[in-house]
Design a protein around this motif. Structure first.
Motif, PDB file in Angstrom:
ATOM      1  N   SER A  84       0.807  -1.231  -0.027  1.00 29.86           N
ATOM      2  CA  SER A  84       0.103  -0.055   0.002  1.00 29.86           C
ATOM      3  C   SER A  84       1.067   1.221  -0.137  1.00 29.86           C
ATOM      4  O   SER A  84       0.575   2.095  -0.723  1.00 29.86           O
ATOM      5  N   ARG A  85       2.042   1.146   0.778  1.00 33.21           N
ATOM      6  CA  ARG A  85       2.762   2.301   0.914  1.00 33.21           C
ATOM      7  C   ARG A  85       3.721   2.574  -0.481  1.00 33.21           C
ATOM      8  O   ARG A  85       3.658   3.723  -0.806  1.00 33.21           O
ATOM      9  N   LYS A  86       3.934   1.465  -1.030  1.00 30.82           N
ATOM     10  CA  LYS A  86       4.515   1.449  -2.231  1.00 30.82           C
ATOM     11  C   LYS A  86       3.576   2.069  -3.440  1.00 30.82           C
ATOM     12  O   LYS A  86       4.072   3.001  -4.303  1.00 30.82           O
ATOM     13  N   GLY A  87       2.620   1.631  -3.316  1.00 34.97           N
ATOM     14  CA  GLY A  87       1.406   1.959  -4.512  1.00 34.97           C
ATOM     15  C   GLY A  87       0.848   3.498  -4.207  1.00 34.97           C
ATOM     16  O   GLY A  87       0.741   4.100  -5.223  1.00 34.97           O
ATOM     17  N   LEU A  88       0.881   4.008  -3.149  1.00 28.35           N
ATOM     18  CA  LEU A  88       0.448   5.340  -2.938  1.00 28.35           C
ATOM     19  C   LEU A  88       1.275   6.172  -3.451  1.00 28.35           C
ATOM     20  O   LEU A  88       1.284   7.102  -4.090  1.00 28.35           O
ATOM     21  N   LEU A  89       2.822   5.851  -3.004  1.00 30.50           N
ATOM     22  CA  LEU A  89       3.941   6.890  -3.647  1.00 30.50           C
ATOM     23  C   LEU A  89       3.904   6.764  -4.925  1.00 30.50           C
ATOM     24  O   LEU A  89       4.046   8.045  -5.858  1.00 30.50           O
ATOM     25  N   MET A  90       3.841   5.797  -5.632  1.00 33.79           N
ATOM     26  CA  MET A  90       3.846   5.564  -7.244  1.00 33.79           C
ATOM     27  C   MET A  90       2.352   6.103  -7.726  1.00 33.79           C
ATOM     28  O   MET A  90       2.697   6.903  -8.880  1.00 33.79           O
ATOM     29  N   THR A  91       1.463   6.085  -7.148  1.00 36.05           N
ATOM     30  CA  THR A  91       0.555   6.993  -7.594  1.00 36.05           C
ATOM     31  C   THR A  91       0.572   8.351  -7.809  1.00 36.05           C
ATOM     32  O   THR A  91       0.313   8.918  -8.813  1.00 36.05           O
ATOM     33  N   ALA A  92       1.025   9.017  -6.512  1.00 40.77           N
ATOM     34  CA  ALA A  92       1.496  10.244  -6.801  1.00 40.77           C
ATOM     35  C   ALA A  92       2.582  10.426  -7.875  1.00 40.77           C
ATOM     36  O   ALA A  92       2.254  11.625  -8.801  1.00 40.77           O
ATOM     37  N   TYR A  93       3.611   9.661  -8.252  1.00 36.97           N
ATOM     38  CA  TYR A  93       4.591  10.008  -9.063  1.00 36.97           C
ATOM     39  C   TYR A  93       4.081   9.665 -10.507  1.00 36.97           C
ATOM     40  O   TYR A  93       4.255  10.500 -11.603  1.00 36.97           O
ATOM     41  N   ALA A  94       2.962   8.753 -10.444  1.00 36.40           N
ATOM     42  CA  ALA A  94       2.337   8.572 -12.151  1.00 36.40           C
ATOM     43  C   ALA A  94       1.547   9.633 -12.542  1.00 36.40           C
ATOM     44  O   ALA A  94       1.531  10.105 -13.452  1.00 36.40           O
ATOM     45  N   ASN A  95       0.863  10.271 -11.413  1.00 37.88           N
ATOM     46  CA  ASN A  95      -0.059  11.305 -11.692  1.00 37.88           C
ATOM     47  C   ASN A  95       1.029  12.566 -11.976  1.00 37.88           C
ATOM     48  O   ASN A  95       0.596  13.464 -12.998  1.00 37.88           O
ATOM     49  N   ASP A 102      -2.904  17.925  -9.446  1.00 37.90           N
ATOM     50  CA  ASP A 102      -3.803  18.112  -8.298  1.00 37.90           C
ATOM     51  C   ASP A 102      -3.907  16.754  -7.839  1.00 37.90           C
ATOM     52  O   ASP A 102      -4.042  16.543  -6.537  1.00 37.90           O
ATOM     53  N   ASP A 103      -3.939  15.589  -8.551  1.00 35.34           N
ATOM     54  CA  ASP A 103      -4.097  14.287  -8.273  1.00 35.34           C
ATOM     55  C   ASP A 103      -2.961  13.953  -7.586  1.00 35.34           C
ATOM     56  O   ASP A 103      -2.758  13.034  -6.746  1.00 35.34           O
ATOM     57  N   ALA A 104      -1.809  14.278  -7.926  1.00 31.83           N
ATOM     58  CA  ALA A 104      -0.362  14.090  -7.380  1.00 31.83           C
ATOM     59  C   ALA A 104      -0.157  14.594  -6.006  1.00 31.83           C
ATOM     60  O   ALA A 104       0.188  14.050  -5.248  1.00 31.83           O
ATOM     61  N   ILE A 105      -0.663  15.890  -6.003  1.00 33.03           N
ATOM     62  CA  ILE A 105      -0.743  16.662  -4.751  1.00 33.03           C
ATOM     63  C   ILE A 105      -1.563  15.743  -3.614  1.00 33.03           C
ATOM     64  O   ILE A 105      -1.208  15.576  -2.186  1.00 33.03           O
ATOM     65  N   ASN A 106      -2.656  15.283  -3.951  1.00 32.86           N
ATOM     66  CA  ASN A 106      -3.492  14.695  -3.120  1.00 32.86           C
ATOM     67  C   ASN A 106      -2.867  13.369  -2.650  1.00 32.86           C
ATOM     68  O   ASN A 106      -3.003  13.114  -1.518  1.00 32.86           O
ATOM     69  N   ALA A 107      -2.403  12.571  -3.385  1.00 34.30           N
ATOM     70  CA  ALA A 107      -1.788  11.311  -3.279  1.00 34.30           C
ATOM     71  C   ALA A 107      -0.497  11.490  -2.365  1.00 34.30           C
ATOM     72  O   ALA A 107      -0.402  10.831  -1.162  1.00 34.30           O
ATOM     73  N   SER A 108       0.121  12.508  -2.577  1.00 37.80           N
ATOM     74  CA  SER A 108       1.423  12.810  -1.765  1.00 37.80           C
ATOM     75  C   SER A 108       1.147  13.206  -0.509  1.00 37.80           C
ATOM     76  O   SER A 108       1.646  12.669   0.668  1.00 37.80           O
ATOM     77  N   LYS A 109      -0.325  14.062  -0.288  1.00 32.59           N
ATOM     78  CA  LYS A 109      -0.354  14.331   1.140  1.00 32.59           C
ATOM     79  C   LYS A 109      -1.102  13.225   1.751  1.00 32.59           C
ATOM     80  O   LYS A 109      -0.733  13.021   3.040  1.00 32.59           O
ATOM     81  N   ARG A 110      -1.937  12.138   1.315  1.00 34.25           N
ATOM     82  CA  ARG A 110      -2.170  10.960   1.915  1.00 34.25           C
ATOM     83  C   ARG A 110      -0.899  10.141   2.378  1.00 34.25           C
ATOM     84  O   ARG A 110      -0.987   9.615   3.351  1.00 34.25           O
ATOM     85  N   ALA A 122      10.502  12.413   2.156  1.00 32.38           N
ATOM     86  CA  ALA A 122      11.227  13.628   1.406  1.00 32.38           C
ATOM     87  C   ALA A 122      10.462  13.508   0.120  1.00 32.38           C
ATOM     88  O   ALA A 122      10.552  14.762  -0.444  1.00 32.38           O
ATOM     89  N   TYR A 123      10.558  12.478  -0.594  1.00 32.05           N
ATOM     90  CA  TYR A 123      10.294  12.306  -1.937  1.00 32.05           C
ATOM     91  C   TYR A 123       8.960  12.851  -2.219  1.00 32.05           C
ATOM     92  O   TYR A 123       8.451  13.340  -3.126  1.00 32.05           O
ATOM     93  N   ALA A 124       7.814  12.279  -1.244  1.00 27.30           N
ATOM     94  CA  ALA A 124       6.585  12.513  -1.270  1.00 27.30           C
ATOM     95  C   ALA A 124       6.357  14.193  -1.242  1.00 27.30           C
ATOM     96  O   ALA A 124       5.566  14.769  -2.041  1.00 27.30           O
TER      97      ALA A 124
END
Length: 291
Positions: A84-95, A102-110, A122-124
């Motif tokens: 889940s942790r990896k998926g969330l970070l990669m969701t931010a990166y893909a967006n 805005d989707d990248a911002i929301n995923a990074s915040k989560r 730090a990368y998030a």
């Protein structure tokens, strides 16, 4: 008294009033041999490593939207796991790569809310800051995005000063501050043209107070000389010119300020009690301490 049950017609009327048709009644009727029996079907989760590989493959194909969906499923199906942790970070990166900022911002915040102490926090934060930074508009438009970018970049430097992203964030902080100063200058010039001198002074004062290390500081000081001279505040005009000459002696803006003072028989002269003097003494002190 014997119990009576509603007839099928009466039951149908009740069900229809509740939004349920006769077909629904038949499906639940155990005496109806032809009724379709409800069979719950469990949809098996896609293996985590497969979802992750699918996301990476879509990233390779530059199909960032599809990649984000795969990584998002990884987060949803394997909540509270490392996947889940990896998926969330990669969701931010893909967006981010797909310019869906805005989707990248929301995923990074989560990610930061769930994993604030993670090695990738730090990368998030960097992805969130860069997603704001990429949306900075031109200087003629509202600068809310610039302000958000500045906050996110400053948080990155403050929270993760030794990270590999800190130096890039510092450079972009200066660019963002320059953008915000440019907006203040644009509005200040407008007021100066309209001879709304107090309003113009407030804008140029903001540049000096908040963004004195940007390239706009020289012009802001010269414009203050213009506005103060127009209002007859010669002491402030002389101080602005003196501060300008002391900090930027070779600036063409200083030459203009000096010439303007001479038209009134004046020369640059700093009043130590002026707000301008106090600001620049503070800047010099902070710069010396940093060196």
């Amino acid at each position: 008294m014997p119990l009576t049950f509603p007839t099928r017609g009466a039951m149908a009327a009740v069900l229809l009033s509740l939004g349920v048709g006769l077909a629904g009644c038949d499906a639940l009727d155990p005496t109806n041999l032809f009724a379709e029996k409800y069979k719950p079907e469990a949809v098996p989760d896609t293996p985590a490593d497969k979802l992750y590989s699918e996301g990476l493959a879509k990233m390779e194909d530059k199909d960032y939207e599809a990649a984000a969906k795969s990584f998002d499923q990884l987060d949803k199906q394997y909540t509270y796991s490392d996947w889940s942790r990896k998926g969330l970070l990669m969701t931010a990166y893909a967006n981010y790569e797909g310019a869906k900022y805005d989707d990248a911002i929301n995923a990074s915040k989560r990610y930061l809310q769930r994993h604030p102490a993670s090695k990738d926090a730090a990368y998030a934060q960097y992805l969130m800051a860069m997603s704001q930074y990429k949306q900075i508009p031109d200087v003629t438009r509202d600068q809310e995005r610039s302000e958000r970018a500045l906050v996110a970049l400053q948080e990155l430097v403050q929270k993760y000063p030794t990270s590999e992203y800190a130096n890039d964030a510092k450079a972009k902080i200066q660019i963002t501050r320059d953008q915000l100063a440019g907006k203040e200058m644009e509005v200040g010039r407008f007021y100066l043209e309209k001879r709304a001198f107090p309003a113009a002074i407030n804008r140029f004062r903001d540049v000096i107070s908040k963004y004195q290390t940007t390239r706009h500081a020289e012009e802001a000081l010269e414009r203050l000389v213009e506005a103060y001279m127009a209002l007859g505040l010669t002491g402030e005009a002389q101080t602005a010119a003196a501060v300008l000459g002391h900090n930027f002696p070779d600036s063409p803006w200083y030459k203009d300020a000096y010439a303007l003072l001479q038209t009134g028989g004046l020369e640059p002269r700093e009043e130590k009690s002026s707000w301008l003097s106090k600001i620049y003494r503070g800047v010099i002190g902070r710069t010396a301490a940093a060196d």
